[in-house]
Design a protein around this motif. Sequence first.
Motif, PDB file in Angstrom:
ATOM      1  N   PRO A 135      17.980   0.759  -5.444  1.00 41.79           N
ATOM      2  CA  PRO A 135      17.250   0.722  -4.163  1.00 41.79           C
ATOM      3  C   PRO A 135      15.962   1.517  -4.248  1.00 41.79           C
ATOM      4  O   PRO A 135      15.848   2.467  -5.021  1.00 41.79           O
ATOM      5  CB  PRO A 135      18.254   1.366  -3.201  1.00 41.79           C
ATOM      6  CG  PRO A 135      19.144   2.209  -4.067  1.00 41.79           C
ATOM      7  CD  PRO A 135      19.238   1.498  -5.370  1.00 41.79           C
ATOM      8  N   ALA A 136      15.015   1.083  -3.431  1.00 40.97           N
ATOM      9  CA  ALA A 136      13.728   1.778  -3.399  1.00 40.97           C
ATOM     10  C   ALA A 136      13.929   3.178  -2.852  1.00 40.97           C
ATOM     11  O   ALA A 136      14.794   3.394  -2.010  1.00 40.97           O
ATOM     12  CB  ALA A 136      12.750   1.003  -2.522  1.00 40.97           C
ATOM     13  N   PRO A 137      13.182   4.125  -3.292  1.00 37.34           N
ATOM     14  CA  PRO A 137      13.368   5.505  -2.836  1.00 37.34           C
ATOM     15  C   PRO A 137      13.078   5.624  -1.350  1.00 37.34           C
ATOM     16  O   PRO A 137      12.143   5.027  -0.825  1.00 37.34           O
ATOM     17  CB  PRO A 137      12.356   6.296  -3.687  1.00 37.34           C
ATOM     18  CG  PRO A 137      11.355   5.286  -4.123  1.00 37.34           C
ATOM     19  CD  PRO A 137      12.094   3.996  -4.273  1.00 37.34           C
ATOM     20  N   GLY A 150      12.661   5.573   5.694  1.00 34.57           N
ATOM     21  CA  GLY A 150      13.310   4.487   4.996  1.00 34.57           C
ATOM     22  C   GLY A 150      12.699   4.256   3.633  1.00 34.57           C
ATOM     23  O   GLY A 150      11.985   5.098   3.070  1.00 34.57           O
ATOM     24  N   ALA A 151      12.956   3.076   3.088  1.00 37.26           N
ATOM     25  CA  ALA A 151      12.457   2.723   1.766  1.00 37.26           C
ATOM     26  C   ALA A 151      10.954   2.483   1.828  1.00 37.26           C
ATOM     27  O   ALA A 151      10.433   1.928   2.805  1.00 37.26           O
ATOM     28  CB  ALA A 151      13.190   1.480   1.265  1.00 37.26           C
ATOM     29  N   MET A 152      10.281   2.864   0.766  1.00 40.19           N
ATOM     30  CA  MET A 152       8.814   2.707   0.716  1.00 40.19           C
ATOM     31  C   MET A 152       8.401   2.195  -0.666  1.00 40.19           C
ATOM     32  O   MET A 152       9.137   2.339  -1.648  1.00 40.19           O
ATOM     33  CB  MET A 152       8.121   4.043   1.009  1.00 40.19           C
ATOM     34  CG  MET A 152       8.368   4.570   2.402  1.00 40.19           C
ATOM     35  SD  MET A 152       7.455   6.096   2.721  1.00 40.19           S
ATOM     36  CE  MET A 152       5.769   5.500   2.639  1.00 40.19           C
ATOM     37  N   LYS A 153       7.200   1.611  -0.677  1.00 44.95           N
ATOM     38  CA  LYS A 153       6.615   1.120  -1.923  1.00 44.95           C
ATOM     39  C   LYS A 153       5.098   1.260  -1.827  1.00 44.95           C
ATOM     40  O   LYS A 153       4.504   0.765  -0.860  1.00 44.95           O
ATOM     41  CB  LYS A 153       6.989  -0.344  -2.154  1.00 44.95           C
ATOM     42  CG  LYS A 153       6.470  -0.905  -3.461  1.00 44.95           C
ATOM     43  CD  LYS A 153       6.890  -2.363  -3.625  1.00 44.95           C
ATOM     44  CE  LYS A 153       6.379  -2.956  -4.914  1.00 44.95           C
ATOM     45  NZ  LYS A 153       6.762  -4.380  -5.066  1.00 44.95           N
ATOM     46  N   ASN A 154       4.538   1.913  -2.803  1.00 45.36           N
ATOM     47  CA  ASN A 154       3.086   2.150  -2.806  1.00 45.36           C
ATOM     48  C   ASN A 154       2.656   2.869  -1.539  1.00 45.36           C
ATOM     49  O   ASN A 154       1.591   2.602  -0.969  1.00 45.36           O
ATOM     50  CB  ASN A 154       2.299   0.851  -2.970  1.00 45.36           C
ATOM     51  CG  ASN A 154       2.604   0.160  -4.290  1.00 45.36           C
ATOM     52  OD1 ASN A 154       2.888   0.831  -5.304  1.00 45.36           O
ATOM     53  ND2 ASN A 154       2.542  -1.167  -4.313  1.00 45.36           N
ATOM     54  N   GLY A 161      14.253   0.264   6.888  1.00 42.98           N
ATOM     55  CA  GLY A 161      13.812   1.532   7.433  1.00 42.98           C
ATOM     56  C   GLY A 161      13.807   1.517   8.952  1.00 42.98           C
ATOM     57  O   GLY A 161      14.156   0.521   9.597  1.00 42.98           O
ATOM     58  N   THR A 162      13.366   2.648   9.528  1.00 44.27           N
ATOM     59  CA  THR A 162      13.374   2.820  10.976  1.00 44.27           C
ATOM     60  C   THR A 162      12.086   3.503  11.390  1.00 44.27           C
ATOM     61  O   THR A 162      11.639   4.467  10.740  1.00 44.27           O
ATOM     62  CB  THR A 162      14.572   3.674  11.431  1.00 44.27           C
ATOM     63  OG1 THR A 162      15.793   3.061  10.992  1.00 44.27           O
ATOM     64  CG2 THR A 162      14.603   3.812  12.940  1.00 44.27           C
ATOM     65  N   ILE A 163      11.478   3.019  12.488  1.00 46.00           N
ATOM     66  CA  ILE A 163      10.280   3.637  13.058  1.00 46.00           C
ATOM     67  C   ILE A 163      10.669   4.261  14.392  1.00 46.00           C
ATOM     68  O   ILE A 163      11.205   3.570  15.279  1.00 46.00           O
ATOM     69  CB  ILE A 163       9.143   2.620  13.267  1.00 46.00           C
ATOM     70  CG1 ILE A 163       8.687   2.040  11.925  1.00 46.00           C
ATOM     71  CG2 ILE A 163       7.969   3.279  13.981  1.00 46.00           C
ATOM     72  CD1 ILE A 163       7.597   0.983  12.061  1.00 46.00           C
ATOM     73  N   TYR A 164      10.415   5.551  14.549  1.00 45.33           N
ATOM     74  CA  TYR A 164      10.656   6.270  15.799  1.00 45.33           C
ATOM     75  C   TYR A 164       9.310   6.426  16.489  1.00 45.33           C
ATOM     76  O   TYR A 164       8.424   7.144  16.002  1.00 45.33           O
ATOM     77  CB  TYR A 164      11.278   7.640  15.518  1.00 45.33           C
ATOM     78  CG  TYR A 164      12.631   7.535  14.832  1.00 45.33           C
ATOM     79  CD1 TYR A 164      13.805   7.415  15.585  1.00 45.33           C
ATOM     80  CD2 TYR A 164      12.732   7.567  13.446  1.00 45.33           C
ATOM     81  CE1 TYR A 164      15.032   7.317  14.943  1.00 45.33           C
ATOM     82  CE2 TYR A 164      13.959   7.482  12.814  1.00 45.33           C
ATOM     83  CZ  TYR A 164      15.111   7.348  13.573  1.00 45.33           C
ATOM     84  OH  TYR A 164      16.329   7.258  12.943  1.00 45.33           O
ATOM     85  N   TYR A 165       9.161   5.750  17.653  1.00 45.52           N
ATOM     86  CA  TYR A 165       7.863   5.711  18.326  1.00 45.52           C
ATOM     87  C   TYR A 165       7.672   6.957  19.181  1.00 45.52           C
ATOM     88  O   TYR A 165       8.579   7.395  19.894  1.00 45.52           O
ATOM     89  CB  TYR A 165       7.754   4.465  19.200  1.00 45.52           C
ATOM     90  CG  TYR A 165       7.740   3.172  18.398  1.00 45.52           C
ATOM     91  CD1 TYR A 165       6.545   2.655  17.895  1.00 45.52           C
ATOM     92  CD2 TYR A 165       8.921   2.479  18.136  1.00 45.52           C
ATOM     93  CE1 TYR A 165       6.537   1.485  17.152  1.00 45.52           C
ATOM     94  CE2 TYR A 165       8.927   1.309  17.403  1.00 45.52           C
ATOM     95  CZ  TYR A 165       7.731   0.817  16.900  1.00 45.52           C
ATOM     96  OH  TYR A 165       7.717  -0.340  16.162  1.00 45.52           O
ATOM     97  N   THR A 166       6.437   7.505  19.072  1.00 45.44           N
ATOM     98  CA  THR A 166       6.055   8.675  19.888  1.00 45.44           C
ATOM     99  C   THR A 166       5.045   8.284  20.959  1.00 45.44           C
ATOM    100  O   THR A 166       4.862   9.027  21.928  1.00 45.44           O
ATOM    101  CB  THR A 166       5.464   9.766  18.991  1.00 45.44           C
ATOM    102  OG1 THR A 166       4.353   9.229  18.242  1.00 45.44           O
ATOM    103  CG2 THR A 166       6.514  10.283  18.017  1.00 45.44           C
TER     104      THR A 166
END
Length: 211
Positions: A135-137, A150-154, A161-166
């Motif tokens: 799995p991607a780091p 979550g997982a990322m690339k470049n 992954g998950t986005i927590y909105y502010t």
Amino acid sequence: MAKIKGVCHNYEGCDMASEKVVQEVEKSNFVCQECGKPLYPVKQQTQPWWKKHQRELTLGAGVLIIGGGITGGILAFGGDKEEPVKESATVQTPKVDTTKVDSTKEDTVVAPPPIVDPIPVPEPKDKDKGPGGGPAPSTSKNLGYGKYEGAMKNGQPHGTGTIYYTTRHQVVPSKDIYAESGDYVTGSFRDGMLMSGQLHRKDGNQEFVQR
């Protein structure tokens, strides 16, 4: 001379024998008066006492019957008091007033909001995986309008992954769907863009989003 009684047994030649006539003749000449055959003595039967006193008994029974009839008539018409008929005891059963019904207020039951099963997020494809097929780091990144985990690339969200909105932000550029502060979206990302996922509102509602 003493006389005794006898009967003749010459049934074939003597009518007195056939009719069984009892003859009373001298003891010295004890023969049938018709055929001259010897007679057979007849035993004298002693009458029972009730036969000897039959007349007296009959008169006494008649007197008893008459006396009983007179006594019965006196009792029948003598004005005997009749016993009063006892009234049967009646059992009073309590009456139930069916018109009075205890009314109870029904408690208002508020149905809980339906539970919506989260939509499964598709697993990343092979290119979303890290080196060696693993799995991607996973890491986190501040996106300016929220925080990604979550997982990322470049350096960009890539994979699950998950986005927590502010702050308020458009979830998918092609759709008029906005997330408010406190909402979060979980899904599949590719090159920093959300491909599909589940938007979770802070009030508990959920909404499926797709690019």
